[in-house]
Design a protein around this motif. Sequence first.
Motif, PDB file in Angstrom:
ATOM      1  N   THR A 108       0.842  -1.201   0.000  1.00  0.00           N
ATOM      2  CA  THR A 108       0.000   0.000   0.000  1.00  0.00           C
ATOM      3  C   THR A 108       0.872   1.244   0.000  1.00  0.00           C
ATOM      4  OG1 THR A 108      -1.759  -1.155   1.173  1.00  0.00           O
ATOM      5  CG2 THR A 108      -1.791   1.262   1.260  1.00  0.00           C
ATOM      6  N   LEU A 109       1.916   1.246   0.851  1.00  0.00           N
ATOM      7  CA  LEU A 109       2.818   2.397   0.899  1.00  0.00           C
ATOM      8  C   LEU A 109       3.529   2.595  -0.430  1.00  0.00           C
ATOM      9  CD1 LEU A 109       4.382   1.957   4.456  1.00  0.00           C
ATOM     10  CD2 LEU A 109       2.452   3.397   3.767  1.00  0.00           C
ATOM     11  N   LEU A 110       3.851   1.506  -1.115  1.00  0.00           N
ATOM     12  CA  LEU A 110       4.559   1.609  -2.393  1.00  0.00           C
ATOM     13  C   LEU A 110       3.707   2.235  -3.496  1.00  0.00           C
ATOM     14  CD1 LEU A 110       6.572  -1.712  -2.304  1.00  0.00           C
ATOM     15  CD2 LEU A 110       7.511   0.613  -2.312  1.00  0.00           C
ATOM     16  N   SER A 111       2.416   2.410  -3.258  1.00  0.00           N
ATOM     17  CA  SER A 111       1.587   3.112  -4.248  1.00  0.00           C
ATOM     18  C   SER A 111       1.830   4.619  -4.193  1.00  0.00           C
ATOM     19  CB  SER A 111       0.105   2.796  -4.037  1.00  0.00           C
ATOM     20  OG  SER A 111      -0.370   3.380  -2.832  1.00  0.00           O
ATOM     21  N   TYR A 112       2.561   5.092  -3.177  1.00  0.00           N
ATOM     22  CA  TYR A 112       2.905   6.508  -3.048  1.00  0.00           C
ATOM     23  C   TYR A 112       4.319   6.750  -3.566  1.00  0.00           C
ATOM     24  CZ  TYR A 112      -1.140   6.792   0.034  1.00  0.00           C
ATOM     25  OH  TYR A 112      -2.410   6.744   0.549  1.00  0.00           O
ATOM     26  N   ALA A 113       4.501   7.863  -4.268  1.00  0.00           N
ATOM     27  CA  ALA A 113       5.828   8.222  -4.768  1.00  0.00           C
ATOM     28  C   ALA A 113       6.762   8.572  -3.620  1.00  0.00           C
ATOM     29  CB  ALA A 113       5.730   9.397  -5.742  1.00  0.00           C
ATOM     30  N   THR A 114       6.206   9.177  -2.585  1.00  0.00           N
ATOM     31  CA  THR A 114       7.009   9.533  -1.410  1.00  0.00           C
ATOM     32  C   THR A 114       6.118   9.609  -0.185  1.00  0.00           C
ATOM     33  OG1 THR A 114       8.731  11.040  -0.609  1.00  0.00           O
ATOM     34  CG2 THR A 114       6.829  12.042  -1.651  1.00  0.00           C
ATOM     35  N   VAL A 115       6.747   9.414   0.967  1.00  0.00           N
ATOM     36  CA  VAL A 115       6.085   9.582   2.258  1.00  0.00           C
ATOM     37  C   VAL A 115       6.781  10.737   2.962  1.00  0.00           C
ATOM     38  CG1 VAL A 115       5.673   8.550   4.534  1.00  0.00           C
ATOM     39  CG2 VAL A 115       5.432   7.144   2.470  1.00  0.00           C
ATOM     40  N   MET A 116       5.988  11.641   3.522  1.00  0.00           N
ATOM     41  CA  MET A 116       6.538  12.771   4.260  1.00  0.00           C
ATOM     42  C   MET A 116       6.051  12.710   5.694  1.00  0.00           C
ATOM     43  SD  MET A 116       6.028  15.827   1.536  1.00  0.00           S
ATOM     44  CE  MET A 116       6.902  15.806  -0.021  1.00  0.00           C
ATOM     45  N   LEU A 117       7.002  12.723   6.629  1.00  0.00           N
ATOM     46  CA  LEU A 117       6.665  12.799   8.041  1.00  0.00           C
ATOM     47  C   LEU A 117       6.670  14.277   8.415  1.00  0.00           C
ATOM     48  CD1 LEU A 117       8.898   9.932   9.488  1.00  0.00           C
ATOM     49  CD2 LEU A 117       6.537   9.797   8.655  1.00  0.00           C
ATOM     50  N   ALA A 118       5.513  14.793   8.792  1.00  0.00           N
ATOM     51  CA  ALA A 118       5.367  16.217   9.073  1.00  0.00           C
ATOM     52  C   ALA A 118       5.143  16.415  10.559  1.00  0.00           C
ATOM     53  CB  ALA A 118       4.209  16.793   8.261  1.00  0.00           C
ATOM     54  N   ASP A 119       6.190  16.810  11.270  1.00  0.00           N
ATOM     55  CA  ASP A 119       6.088  17.086  12.697  1.00  0.00           C
ATOM     56  C   ASP A 119       5.561  15.881  13.462  1.00  0.00           C
ATOM     57  OD1 ASP A 119       6.334  18.491  15.025  1.00  0.00           O
ATOM     58  OD2 ASP A 119       4.644  19.839  14.669  1.00  0.00           O
TER      59      ASP A 119
END
Length: 181
Positions: A108-119
Amino acid sequence: TSLELPPILIERLAAGETTSRTVQVVFPASGSHVVAASIADDGLPADNRVQCVLNIVDSQPVLIIDDSVDRLAATYLRSAIAPGDRSQTGWTVDVQSSAFLRDSQVETLLSYATVMLADVSNLDARAIRNLYRYVDQGGGLAVFPGSKWTDADAARISQQLSTPLADRTEDQANEVLVPLS
């Protein structure tokens, strides 16, 4: 639909020599597009034309993880990445809590180009393992620390996300990021 660009002059190209030129093309729609380039006929016509197929997508999905109540960090990131209808950036934004990282499959995560952790102030061990596997399989990760982060917080998270899973001790594999106060 075929689009022809104006010719680009290459003064001379000797045998065995290569050169490159850059052009900007805006495709009218997403989908597969054939891009071709050619040079004037010479003594070896077989290498006078080259073509490739580009798959142009409507947008690339970005996952922003923000656990804050007001999701203010995600709001700022979203406005920079995908500001609205008048400005098409090619990114679509999905905002979730860190529980999504914990509960999702890596696929499921691999369907995203990037993951951003925001605060994000804490992640449990499963979320860290999922993030590590996601990055290990080619996913992009950006960490945007919040105003409460210290140098020690940044060092801990950097260490947790950069230690290969196979090299982790049992204690490290079960580590949980401590909430900041």
